[in-house]
Write a protein that holds these residues in place. Structure first.
Motif, PDB file in Angstrom:
ATOM      1  N   GLN A 284     -34.523 -40.524  25.979  1.00  0.00           N
ATOM      2  CA  GLN A 284     -33.837 -39.431  26.654  1.00  0.00           C
ATOM      3  C   GLN A 284     -34.411 -39.134  28.045  1.00  0.00           C
ATOM      4  OE1 GLN A 284     -34.486 -35.617  24.731  1.00  0.00           O
ATOM      5  NE2 GLN A 284     -36.323 -36.401  23.713  1.00  0.00           N
ATOM      6  N   TYR A 285     -35.567 -39.774  28.373  1.00  0.00           N
ATOM      7  CA  TYR A 285     -36.183 -39.554  29.686  1.00  0.00           C
ATOM      8  C   TYR A 285     -35.989 -40.745  30.634  1.00  0.00           C
ATOM      9  CZ  TYR A 285     -38.563 -35.836  27.126  1.00  0.00           C
ATOM     10  OH  TYR A 285     -38.835 -34.738  26.363  1.00  0.00           O
ATOM     11  N   ALA A 286     -35.251 -41.769  30.188  1.00  0.00           N
ATOM     12  CA  ALA A 286     -35.099 -42.979  31.002  1.00  0.00           C
ATOM     13  C   ALA A 286     -34.439 -42.679  32.342  1.00  0.00           C
ATOM     14  CB  ALA A 286     -34.297 -44.016  30.234  1.00  0.00           C
ATOM     15  N   GLU A 287     -33.389 -41.878  32.310  1.00  0.00           N
ATOM     16  CA  GLU A 287     -32.687 -41.545  33.552  1.00  0.00           C
ATOM     17  C   GLU A 287     -33.575 -40.721  34.473  1.00  0.00           C
ATOM     18  OE1 GLU A 287     -28.593 -39.288  35.025  1.00  0.00           O
ATOM     19  OE2 GLU A 287     -28.891 -39.750  32.910  1.00  0.00           O
ATOM     20  N   LEU A 288     -34.335 -39.809  33.890  1.00  0.00           N
ATOM     21  CA  LEU A 288     -35.247 -38.990  34.686  1.00  0.00           C
ATOM     22  C   LEU A 288     -36.314 -39.857  35.347  1.00  0.00           C
ATOM     23  CD1 LEU A 288     -36.351 -36.189  35.560  1.00  0.00           C
ATOM     24  CD2 LEU A 288     -37.702 -36.209  33.454  1.00  0.00           C
ATOM     25  N   ALA A 289     -36.869 -40.810  34.604  1.00  0.00           N
ATOM     26  CA  ALA A 289     -37.895 -41.695  35.152  1.00  0.00           C
ATOM     27  C   ALA A 289     -37.353 -42.482  36.347  1.00  0.00           C
ATOM     28  CB  ALA A 289     -38.392 -42.650  34.071  1.00  0.00           C
ATOM     29  N   GLU A 290     -36.106 -42.929  36.233  1.00  0.00           N
ATOM     30  CA  GLU A 290     -35.505 -43.690  37.335  1.00  0.00           C
ATOM     31  C   GLU A 290     -35.252 -42.799  38.541  1.00  0.00           C
ATOM     32  OE1 GLU A 290     -31.646 -46.621  38.144  1.00  0.00           O
ATOM     33  OE2 GLU A 290     -32.104 -45.896  36.128  1.00  0.00           O
ATOM     34  N   LYS A 291     -34.772 -41.580  38.282  1.00  0.00           N
ATOM     35  CA  LYS A 291     -34.480 -40.658  39.386  1.00  0.00           C
ATOM     36  C   LYS A 291     -35.736 -40.239  40.142  1.00  0.00           C
ATOM     37  CE  LYS A 291     -30.156 -38.475  37.869  1.00  0.00           C
ATOM     38  NZ  LYS A 291     -29.500 -37.197  37.503  1.00  0.00           N
TER      39      LYS A 291
ATOM     40  N   CYS B  43     -40.302 -43.515  38.966  1.00  0.00           N
ATOM     41  CA  CYS B  43     -41.446 -43.926  38.149  1.00  0.00           C
ATOM     42  C   CYS B  43     -41.448 -45.440  37.916  1.00  0.00           C
ATOM     43  CB  CYS B  43     -41.414 -43.205  36.799  1.00  0.00           C
ATOM     44  SG  CYS B  43     -41.723 -41.431  36.927  1.00  0.00           S
ATOM     45  N   THR B  44     -42.631 -45.988  37.798  1.00  0.00           N
ATOM     46  CA  THR B  44     -42.816 -47.419  37.555  1.00  0.00           C
ATOM     47  C   THR B  44     -42.590 -47.744  36.094  1.00  0.00           C
ATOM     48  OG1 THR B  44     -44.454 -47.563  39.325  1.00  0.00           O
ATOM     49  CG2 THR B  44     -44.490 -49.304  37.667  1.00  0.00           C
ATOM     50  N   LYS B  45     -41.907 -48.864  35.816  1.00  0.00           N
ATOM     51  CA  LYS B  45     -41.798 -49.353  34.443  1.00  0.00           C
ATOM     52  C   LYS B  45     -43.107 -50.034  34.084  1.00  0.00           C
ATOM     53  CE  LYS B  45     -36.792 -50.074  34.529  1.00  0.00           C
ATOM     54  NZ  LYS B  45     -35.696 -51.072  34.414  1.00  0.00           N
ATOM     55  N   LEU B  46     -43.662 -49.688  32.930  1.00  0.00           N
ATOM     56  CA  LEU B  46     -44.995 -50.181  32.584  1.00  0.00           C
ATOM     57  C   LEU B  46     -45.034 -51.696  32.427  1.00  0.00           C
ATOM     58  CD1 LEU B  46     -46.269 -47.424  30.126  1.00  0.00           C
ATOM     59  CD2 LEU B  46     -46.680 -47.689  32.564  1.00  0.00           C
TER      60      LEU B  46
ATOM     61  N   ASN C  55     -73.213 -35.850  30.421  1.00  0.00           N
ATOM     62  CA  ASN C  55     -72.721 -35.068  29.289  1.00  0.00           C
ATOM     63  C   ASN C  55     -71.376 -34.406  29.588  1.00  0.00           C
ATOM     64  OD1 ASN C  55     -73.140 -34.398  26.581  1.00  0.00           O
ATOM     65  ND2 ASN C  55     -73.831 -32.328  27.129  1.00  0.00           N
ATOM     66  N   GLU C  56     -70.547 -35.103  30.374  1.00  0.00           N
ATOM     67  CA  GLU C  56     -69.199 -34.638  30.658  1.00  0.00           C
ATOM     68  C   GLU C  56     -68.205 -35.531  29.920  1.00  0.00           C
ATOM     69  OE1 GLU C  56     -69.485 -32.812  35.131  1.00  0.00           O
ATOM     70  OE2 GLU C  56     -69.384 -35.001  34.927  1.00  0.00           O
ATOM     71  N   GLU C  57     -67.079 -34.947  29.564  1.00  0.00           N
ATOM     72  CA  GLU C  57     -66.109 -35.666  28.740  1.00  0.00           C
ATOM     73  C   GLU C  57     -65.056 -36.360  29.600  1.00  0.00           C
ATOM     74  OE1 GLU C  57     -64.438 -34.467  24.467  1.00  0.00           O
ATOM     75  OE2 GLU C  57     -63.422 -33.386  26.078  1.00  0.00           O
ATOM     76  N   MET C  58     -64.904 -37.678  29.398  1.00  0.00           N
ATOM     77  CA  MET C  58     -63.810 -38.409  30.019  1.00  0.00           C
ATOM     78  C   MET C  58     -62.910 -38.939  28.900  1.00  0.00           C
ATOM     79  SD  MET C  58     -65.928 -41.798  31.277  1.00  0.00           S
ATOM     80  CE  MET C  58     -64.494 -42.491  32.100  1.00  0.00           C
ATOM     81  N   ALA C  59     -61.724 -39.424  29.257  1.00  0.00           N
ATOM     82  CA  ALA C  59     -60.765 -39.832  28.226  1.00  0.00           C
ATOM     83  C   ALA C  59     -60.049 -41.119  28.618  1.00  0.00           C
ATOM     84  CB  ALA C  59     -59.751 -38.718  27.984  1.00  0.00           C
ATOM     85  N   PHE C  60     -59.677 -41.873  27.589  1.00  0.00           N
ATOM     86  CA  PHE C  60     -58.866 -43.082  27.748  1.00  0.00           C
ATOM     87  C   PHE C  60     -57.580 -42.875  26.946  1.00  0.00           C
ATOM     88  CE2 PHE C  60     -63.257 -44.265  28.285  1.00  0.00           C
ATOM     89  CZ  PHE C  60     -63.243 -45.121  29.389  1.00  0.00           C
ATOM     90  N   LEU C  61     -56.464 -42.803  27.644  1.00  0.00           N
ATOM     91  CA  LEU C  61     -55.173 -42.596  26.992  1.00  0.00           C
ATOM     92  C   LEU C  61     -54.417 -43.919  26.894  1.00  0.00           C
ATOM     93  CD1 LEU C  61     -53.872 -39.460  28.967  1.00  0.00           C
ATOM     94  CD2 LEU C  61     -55.522 -39.520  27.088  1.00  0.00           C
ATOM     95  N   THR C  62     -53.649 -44.066  25.825  1.00  0.00           N
ATOM     96  CA  THR C  62     -52.641 -45.127  25.780  1.00  0.00           C
ATOM     97  C   THR C  62     -51.301 -44.444  25.998  1.00  0.00           C
ATOM     98  OG1 THR C  62     -53.927 -46.450  24.231  1.00  0.00           O
ATOM     99  CG2 THR C  62     -51.587 -46.958  24.428  1.00  0.00           C
ATOM    100  N   VAL C  63     -50.624 -44.824  27.078  1.00  0.00           N
ATOM    101  CA  VAL C  63     -49.352 -44.204  27.452  1.00  0.00           C
ATOM    102  C   VAL C  63     -48.259 -45.263  27.370  1.00  0.00           C
ATOM    103  CG1 VAL C  63     -48.070 -43.032  29.296  1.00  0.00           C
ATOM    104  CG2 VAL C  63     -50.489 -42.517  28.915  1.00  0.00           C
ATOM    105  N   GLU C  64     -47.114 -44.880  26.842  1.00  0.00           N
ATOM    106  CA  GLU C  64     -46.050 -45.847  26.579  1.00  0.00           C
ATOM    107  C   GLU C  64     -44.718 -45.345  27.120  1.00  0.00           C
ATOM    108  OE1 GLU C  64     -43.905 -47.279  22.493  1.00  0.00           O
ATOM    109  OE2 GLU C  64     -46.082 -47.459  22.588  1.00  0.00           O
ATOM    110  N   ASP C  65     -43.932 -46.281  27.681  1.00  0.00           N
ATOM    111  CA  ASP C  65     -42.544 -45.969  27.986  1.00  0.00           C
ATOM    112  C   ASP C  65     -41.675 -46.969  27.239  1.00  0.00           C
ATOM    113  OD1 ASP C  65     -42.616 -48.335  29.391  1.00  0.00           O
ATOM    114  OD2 ASP C  65     -42.313 -47.444  31.369  1.00  0.00           O
ATOM    115  N   MET C  66     -40.404 -47.109  27.586  1.00  0.00           N
ATOM    116  CA  MET C  66     -39.505 -47.971  26.822  1.00  0.00           C
ATOM    117  C   MET C  66     -39.751 -49.460  27.085  1.00  0.00           C
ATOM    118  SD  MET C  66     -35.896 -45.927  26.861  1.00  0.00           S
ATOM    119  CE  MET C  66     -35.159 -47.112  25.739  1.00  0.00           C
TER     120      MET C  66
END
Length: 509
Positions: free
Chosen positions: A317-324, A327-330, A362-373
């Motif tokens: 449902q966000y594909a059109e928004l990503a194009e508008k 946004c880069t396709k992963l 002693n600071e927190e960093m994060a590694f996310l896995t992010v996905e699109d279509m």
């Protein structure tokens, strides 16, 4: 890559071709004044600096592997040899720089010719036979989920429909048929080749499978096991039987038990009434009257067994928004052509996993896995970004990320986040309004939190660990439990709960 424009210009206007020294003319005239082949690099070393064949090849290999210490030592030798042959030091140094930057990406002639032929043939096939080409391409990367996902995205761009897996038409690999692509069963986890071969051969010999029970009975004993059938259910490969996935999951234990009993009877030489019935007359266990798995769980299970979503995608449902919003396709991040290291990128995707790590400070960093279509990528968040967006860094959240691309030879592409934000405003203009959230799970009504029936139900539930939430309704307080317990829904469990608590006090939603 930098020589492409020069080559094209010189090909159109050969009179404009120039050489840093006339001694390069005989070597580079066939390629419009540009270094293209590794053989040309070796020839430059031999004819301009007096290298032997063996030493020229050693230097070529050092350049291709970017051994800077070796290259700098050879620079001095090359310049000295070139000066002895009447070439100025500055010109020789410039030629060496050209070869150094070029050699990392150069092919030998035979390699280049082979690649050119393969490129032409594959381009021809994709242009004139796109369905067959994409089916073959998908089959070639069955064990690489990211590439399968990316190629399915390319099929969508080409308006080629990839059918859901279906035991009544799927084969081991992907296949083209009537302008569509049939899903390959080998892409589903926990399915062995023996079972897939049995499914296909039995279907071709005796016709399509007509029911869930018939399917289990016909393939029983040839790689058949509960885990494999559950994977087929979760992947949607058994949706053709007019049963929902929860019904099939609940029926499966009883079917296996019945088929095991029939096999034992046959091995013992016994015969019963059911052995005398034809297959079509044997209906199997009664179908439970329960709703299907909630959409969120259906998609989650599909991703577990296939590696990506089959019946839908949270980002659809966000594909059109990503194009508008540009946004880069992963998938494009890893194709090797669209982007370079440290390029700025903007992505819109769903967070599928979060891993946190403490730094030396002693600071927190994060590694996310992010996905699109089209694929997925790792996103690195430094401590400051983590501190500013703790509530947003949660699985299933849709986020917009701006950052820089990190490309390394020994790693998959990743993004270093510079800005993280929720799904941008304007989504409501291109997406449907979300429905009111429904709480799903197994609901049990008991007299009180400490009654005997609840304790007996708890003991039973502890046997069937799973992912379906269990919520008690306490009649004395008229409140629901927090839902911290989870179980695996199946028919024996439901029947026993109904016996303990009563038919009307057990509800699956």
């Amino acid at each position: 890559m930098e020589s492409i424009d020069t080559y094209i210009k010189n090909r159109k206007h050969p009179e404009n071709t120039t050489y840093k020294t006339e001694k390069l003319r005989d070597i580079l005239s066939v390629t419009r004044g540009c270094l293209i082949y590794q053989e040309q690099v070796m020839q430059v070393f031999r004819e301009l600096a007096g290298y032997s064949y063996g030493r020229a090849d050693v230097v070529r290999r050092a350049m291709s592997k970017k051994k800077h210490a070796v290259m700098e030592q050879e620079r001095k030798t090359f310049i000295a040899g070139a000066q002895e042959r009447g070439i100025e030091a500055s010109v020789a140094n410039s030629i060496f720089d050209d070869m150094s930057s070029f050699a990392s990406y150069a092919f030998n002639k035979s390699h280049a010719a082979a690649y050119s032929l393969v490129a032409y043939r594959t381009a021809y096939l994709k242009c004139h036979h796109p369905c067959e080409f994409m089916a073959a391409l998908l089959t070639s990367v069955l064990d690489q989920t990211a590439k399968v996902c990316g190629y399915i995205g390319e099929c969508e761009r080409l308006k080629i429909k990839v059918e859901k897996p279906n035991v009544n038409n799927s084969f081991a690999g992907f296949r083209a048929k009537d302008g569509k692509i049939l899903f390959g069963l080998l892409a589903i986890k926990n399915l062995g080749r023996t079972l897939i071969k049995t499914i296909v051969e039995e279907r071709e010999e005796n016709g399509e499978y007509t029911s869930f029970y018939s399917f289990c009975k016909r393939i029983y004993g040839n790689g058949f096991n509960r885990r494999a059938v559950e994977s087929l259910i979760f992947a949607g490969a058994l949706d053709c039987f007019s049963l929902n996935r929860r019904q099939m999951l609940m029926m499966l234990p009883s079917i296996i038990e019945e088929l095991d009993a029939q096999r034992s009877s046959q091995l013992g030489g016994q015969m019963n009434f059911f052995n005398l019935l034809g297959e079509e007359e044997q209906q199997g266990p009664e179908v439970p009257n329960v709703d299907d798995l909630p959409q969120e769980e259906r998609l989650l299970r599909e991703k577990e067994v296939v590696g990506f979503y089959v019946s839908g995608h949270p980002m659809a449902q966000y594909a059109e928004l990503a194009e508008k919003t540009g946004c880069t396709k992963l998938f494009d991040l890893s194709d090797g052509n669209s982007y370079s290291d440290n390029d700025k990128v903007k992505i819109l995707g769903i967070i599928t996993s979060v891993k946190k790590k403490m730094t030396k400070k002693n600071e927190e960093m994060a590694f996310l896995t992010v996905e699109d279509m089209t694929g997925s990528t790792e996103v690195l968040l430094f401590p400051r970004t983590v501190a500013e967006n703790r509530a947003l860094i949660q699985p299933s959240n849709i986020v917009s990320i701006s950052g820089r691309l990190s490309l390394r030879e020994d790693r998959d592409p990743s993004v270093v986040c510079e800005q993280l934000s929720p799904c941008p405003s304007g989504a409501e203009e291109v997406t449907a309004q979300p429905k009111k959230k429904t709480v799903h799970g197994l609901f049990l009504r008991v007299e009180s939190e400490h009654c005997g029936e609840k304790k007996r139900a708890d003991n039973l539930l502890s046997i069937f660990e799973g992912r379906t939430p269990v919520r008690y309704y306490y009649c004395d307080t008229q409140k629901y439990s927090a839902g911290n317990t989870a179980t695996e829904i199946n028919e024996p469990l439901i029947q026993e709960l109904k016996r303990i608590l009563g038919e009307k006090n057990v509800v699956i939603q």
